[in-house]
Design a protein around this motif. Structure first.
Motif, PDB file in Angstrom:
ATOM      1  N   THR A   1      22.385  51.406  16.188  1.00 47.18           N
ATOM      2  CA  THR A   1      21.234  51.095  15.361  1.00 47.18           C
ATOM      3  C   THR A   1      21.676  50.066  14.326  1.00 47.18           C
ATOM      4  O   THR A   1      22.676  50.259  13.648  1.00 47.18           O
ATOM      5  CB  THR A   1      20.733  52.359  14.633  1.00 47.18           C
ATOM      6  OG1 THR A   1      20.389  53.331  15.601  1.00 47.18           O
ATOM      7  CG2 THR A   1      19.541  52.057  13.769  1.00 47.18           C
ATOM      8  N   CYS A   2      20.918  48.971  14.241  1.00 46.52           N
ATOM      9  CA  CYS A   2      21.252  47.928  13.270  1.00 46.52           C
ATOM     10  C   CYS A   2      20.090  47.754  12.300  1.00 46.52           C
ATOM     11  O   CYS A   2      18.929  47.860  12.675  1.00 46.52           O
ATOM     12  CB  CYS A   2      21.551  46.607  13.969  1.00 46.52           C
ATOM     13  SG  CYS A   2      22.991  46.670  15.047  1.00 46.52           S
ATOM     14  N   GLU A   3      20.439  47.465  11.051  1.00 45.65           N
ATOM     15  CA  GLU A   3      19.463  47.312   9.989  1.00 45.65           C
ATOM     16  C   GLU A   3      19.787  46.044   9.207  1.00 45.65           C
ATOM     17  O   GLU A   3      20.946  45.761   8.917  1.00 45.65           O
ATOM     18  CB  GLU A   3      19.536  48.539   9.083  1.00 45.65           C
ATOM     19  CG  GLU A   3      18.552  48.557   7.972  1.00 45.65           C
ATOM     20  CD  GLU A   3      18.638  49.857   7.174  1.00 45.65           C
ATOM     21  OE1 GLU A   3      17.588  50.294   6.710  1.00 45.65           O
ATOM     22  OE2 GLU A   3      19.746  50.404   7.006  1.00 45.65           O
ATOM     23  N   VAL A   4      18.743  45.269   8.870  1.00 46.58           N
ATOM     24  CA  VAL A   4      18.904  44.051   8.083  1.00 46.58           C
ATOM     25  C   VAL A   4      18.416  44.333   6.674  1.00 46.58           C
ATOM     26  O   VAL A   4      17.272  44.742   6.474  1.00 46.58           O
ATOM     27  CB  VAL A   4      18.110  42.880   8.695  1.00 46.58           C
ATOM     28  CG1 VAL A   4      18.296  41.619   7.862  1.00 46.58           C
ATOM     29  CG2 VAL A   4      18.517  42.645  10.134  1.00 46.58           C
TER      30      VAL A   4
ATOM     31  N   ILE B   1      20.651  32.698  -0.154  1.00 42.34           N
ATOM     32  CA  ILE B   1      20.130  33.881   0.527  1.00 42.34           C
ATOM     33  C   ILE B   1      21.290  34.562   1.234  1.00 42.34           C
ATOM     34  O   ILE B   1      22.081  33.908   1.907  1.00 42.34           O
ATOM     35  CB  ILE B   1      19.050  33.503   1.559  1.00 42.34           C
ATOM     36  CG1 ILE B   1      17.907  32.741   0.885  1.00 42.34           C
ATOM     37  CG2 ILE B   1      18.538  34.740   2.286  1.00 42.34           C
ATOM     38  CD1 ILE B   1      16.939  32.100   1.863  1.00 42.34           C
ATOM     39  N   GLN B   2      21.371  35.857   1.077  1.00 45.13           N
ATOM     40  CA  GLN B   2      22.393  36.624   1.779  1.00 45.13           C
ATOM     41  C   GLN B   2      21.719  37.825   2.439  1.00 45.13           C
ATOM     42  O   GLN B   2      20.976  38.555   1.797  1.00 45.13           O
ATOM     43  CB  GLN B   2      23.478  37.109   0.824  1.00 45.13           C
ATOM     44  CG  GLN B   2      24.608  37.844   1.526  1.00 45.13           C
ATOM     45  CD  GLN B   2      25.653  38.316   0.545  1.00 45.13           C
ATOM     46  OE1 GLN B   2      25.436  39.270  -0.182  1.00 45.13           O
ATOM     47  NE2 GLN B   2      26.789  37.621   0.528  1.00 45.13           N
ATOM     48  N   LEU B   3      21.962  37.988   3.730  1.00 42.49           N
ATOM     49  CA  LEU B   3      21.465  39.141   4.459  1.00 42.49           C
ATOM     50  C   LEU B   3      22.649  39.956   4.957  1.00 42.49           C
ATOM     51  O   LEU B   3      23.632  39.387   5.444  1.00 42.49           O
ATOM     52  CB  LEU B   3      20.605  38.713   5.651  1.00 42.49           C
ATOM     53  CG  LEU B   3      19.362  37.889   5.334  1.00 42.49           C
ATOM     54  CD1 LEU B   3      18.596  37.591   6.612  1.00 42.49           C
ATOM     55  CD2 LEU B   3      18.474  38.596   4.336  1.00 42.49           C
ATOM     56  N   LEU B   4      22.544  41.261   4.825  1.00 43.62           N
ATOM     57  CA  LEU B   4      23.578  42.167   5.313  1.00 43.62           C
ATOM     58  C   LEU B   4      23.028  42.885   6.534  1.00 43.62           C
ATOM     59  O   LEU B   4      21.977  43.529   6.463  1.00 43.62           O
ATOM     60  CB  LEU B   4      23.949  43.185   4.235  1.00 43.62           C
ATOM     61  CG  LEU B   4      24.429  42.606   2.909  1.00 43.62           C
ATOM     62  CD1 LEU B   4      24.662  43.717   1.902  1.00 43.62           C
ATOM     63  CD2 LEU B   4      25.693  41.788   3.109  1.00 43.62           C
ATOM     64  N   VAL B   5      23.729  42.762   7.643  1.00 42.60           N
ATOM     65  CA  VAL B   5      23.338  43.436   8.874  1.00 42.60           C
ATOM     66  C   VAL B   5      24.347  44.549   9.109  1.00 42.60           C
ATOM     67  O   VAL B   5      25.537  44.289   9.286  1.00 42.60           O
ATOM     68  CB  VAL B   5      23.322  42.461  10.067  1.00 42.60           C
ATOM     69  CG1 VAL B   5      22.823  43.162  11.322  1.00 42.60           C
ATOM     70  CG2 VAL B   5      22.476  41.235   9.751  1.00 42.60           C
ATOM     71  N   THR B   6      23.872  45.791   9.071  1.00 43.51           N
ATOM     72  CA  THR B   6      24.748  46.945   9.234  1.00 43.51           C
ATOM     73  C   THR B   6      24.370  47.675  10.516  1.00 43.51           C
ATOM     74  O   THR B   6      23.193  47.967  10.741  1.00 43.51           O
ATOM     75  CB  THR B   6      24.613  47.902   8.036  1.00 43.51           C
ATOM     76  OG1 THR B   6      24.921  47.180   6.843  1.00 43.51           O
ATOM     77  CG2 THR B   6      25.555  49.078   8.170  1.00 43.51           C
TER      78      THR B   6
ATOM     79  N   PHE C   1      30.820  40.754  13.105  1.00 42.62           N
ATOM     80  CA  PHE C   1      30.790  42.073  12.483  1.00 42.62           C
ATOM     81  C   PHE C   1      32.195  42.491  12.081  1.00 42.62           C
ATOM     82  O   PHE C   1      33.170  42.206  12.769  1.00 42.62           O
ATOM     83  CB  PHE C   1      30.206  43.117  13.443  1.00 42.62           C
ATOM     84  CG  PHE C   1      28.713  43.089  13.488  1.00 42.62           C
ATOM     85  CD1 PHE C   1      27.960  43.746  12.525  1.00 42.62           C
ATOM     86  CD2 PHE C   1      28.049  42.389  14.484  1.00 42.62           C
ATOM     87  CE1 PHE C   1      26.575  43.716  12.554  1.00 42.62           C
ATOM     88  CE2 PHE C   1      26.671  42.354  14.518  1.00 42.62           C
ATOM     89  CZ  PHE C   1      25.932  43.028  13.558  1.00 42.62           C
ATOM     90  N   VAL C   2      32.283  43.181  10.944  1.00 37.99           N
ATOM     91  CA  VAL C   2      33.542  43.718  10.443  1.00 37.99           C
ATOM     92  C   VAL C   2      33.414  45.240  10.444  1.00 37.99           C
ATOM     93  O   VAL C   2      32.568  45.790   9.725  1.00 37.99           O
ATOM     94  CB  VAL C   2      33.849  43.202   9.026  1.00 37.99           C
ATOM     95  CG1 VAL C   2      35.122  43.816   8.495  1.00 37.99           C
ATOM     96  CG2 VAL C   2      33.901  41.684   9.003  1.00 37.99           C
ATOM     97  N   PRO C   3      34.225  45.940  11.273  1.00 37.33           N
ATOM     98  CA  PRO C   3      34.138  47.407  11.299  1.00 37.33           C
ATOM     99  C   PRO C   3      34.695  48.011  10.021  1.00 37.33           C
ATOM    100  O   PRO C   3      35.601  47.466   9.404  1.00 37.33           O
ATOM    101  CB  PRO C   3      34.974  47.801  12.514  1.00 37.33           C
ATOM    102  CG  PRO C   3      35.749  46.599  12.910  1.00 37.33           C
ATOM    103  CD  PRO C   3      35.170  45.402  12.230  1.00 37.33           C
ATOM    104  N   ASP C   4      34.136  49.163   9.618  1.00 38.93           N
ATOM    105  CA  ASP C   4      34.611  49.832   8.410  1.00 38.93           C
ATOM    106  C   ASP C   4      35.549  51.004   8.702  1.00 38.93           C
ATOM    107  O   ASP C   4      35.990  51.681   7.788  1.00 38.93           O
ATOM    108  CB  ASP C   4      33.439  50.306   7.552  1.00 38.93           C
ATOM    109  CG  ASP C   4      32.632  51.421   8.204  1.00 38.93           C
ATOM    110  OD1 ASP C   4      32.963  51.858   9.321  1.00 38.93           O
ATOM    111  OD2 ASP C   4      31.640  51.860   7.575  1.00 38.93           O
TER     112      ASP C   4
ATOM    113  N   SER D   1      29.688  48.917  11.252  1.00 42.91           N
ATOM    114  CA  SER D   1      30.174  47.553  11.067  1.00 42.91           C
ATOM    115  C   SER D   1      29.105  46.750  10.351  1.00 42.91           C
ATOM    116  O   SER D   1      27.913  47.047  10.436  1.00 42.91           O
ATOM    117  CB  SER D   1      30.536  46.913  12.411  1.00 42.91           C
ATOM    118  OG  SER D   1      29.426  46.904  13.277  1.00 42.91           O
ATOM    119  N   THR D   2      29.546  45.721   9.618  1.00 44.87           N
ATOM    120  CA  THR D   2      28.638  44.901   8.814  1.00 44.87           C
ATOM    121  C   THR D   2      28.928  43.428   9.039  1.00 44.87           C
ATOM    122  O   THR D   2      30.081  43.017   9.138  1.00 44.87           O
ATOM    123  CB  THR D   2      28.803  45.227   7.314  1.00 44.87           C
ATOM    124  OG1 THR D   2      28.563  46.618   7.116  1.00 44.87           O
ATOM    125  CG2 THR D   2      27.829  44.434   6.467  1.00 44.87           C
TER     126      THR D   2
END
Length: 192
Positions: free
Chosen positions: A40-43, A83-88, A151-154, A159-160
């Motif tokens: 599941t991804c969220e912006v 503008i910065q968007l974070l996709v998680t 994407f960078v895994p946590d 991942s983000t």
């Protein structure tokens, strides 16, 4: 007489049904295709960007004077808004990267004078909205150019990815008239 009326009504309904069936001779099929994923991804809005209704990112371009903007060829980007968007993403099968496509034709549309600009609505005339990539280049808004991020895994199964770009008012070679200059620009996220 009642029996005859009921009989005629039933026969008329059967005849109408048969006539309807006979006229409905066009056949076809619906073809459905899709993919299910456990991810599941969220912006979400990042630094300097506000959230709006579900799925909306608000960008305030501020109060800008015509004398502070120019054509893109003049390179005046002093009024740009970052503008910065974070996709998680979370869950199994994490994507490696995301590509964001901008589709002006499904939003405000392309500016009639300068096709790399987003058409504005409101009272103002003489401007469009340009999107600037990380190389300070005016982006195409026709859905072919993308803003890309890895994407960078946590380490916890999430991942983000961070998408950075900017928006700026740009003159479009039409006589200027002050007023509001708004627009909306749908985007599509492609995960890979």
């Amino acid at each position: 007489m009642k029996k005859l009326s009921v009989f005629l009504a039933v026969m008329a309904a059967v005849g109408l049904s048969a006539a309807t069936t006979a006229n409905a001779a066009n056949n076809g099929k619906l073809m459905f295709k899709g993919t299910l994923t456990a991810t599941t991804c969220e912006v979400l809005p990042g630094a300097g960007t506000g959230g709006g209704a579900a799925g909306e990112i608000n960008v305030d371009l501020g109060n800008v004077s015509f004398r502070d903007i120019g054509t893109f060829a003049q390179g005046n980007l002093s009024t740009k808004e970052d503008i910065q968007l974070l996709v998680t993403c979370n869950g199994g099968g994490q994507p490696d990267s995301v590509k964001m496509r901008l589709v002006a034709s499904q939003g405000s549309g392309l500016d009639l004078q300068e096709p790399k600009l987003l058409r504005t609505s409101g009272d103002a005339k003489g401007v469009g909205i340009g999107l600037i990539n990380s190389n300070s280049q005016l982006m195409s808004l026709n859905g072919n150019e993308t803003i890309d991020a890895d994407f960078v895994p946590d380490g916890l199964g999430n991942s983000t990815a961070t998408l950075d770009f900017a928006a700026v008012y740009v003159l479009n070679n039409v006589n200027t008239v002050p007023g509001s200059a708004d627009g909306y620009l749908p985007f599509v996220m492609d995960y890979q």
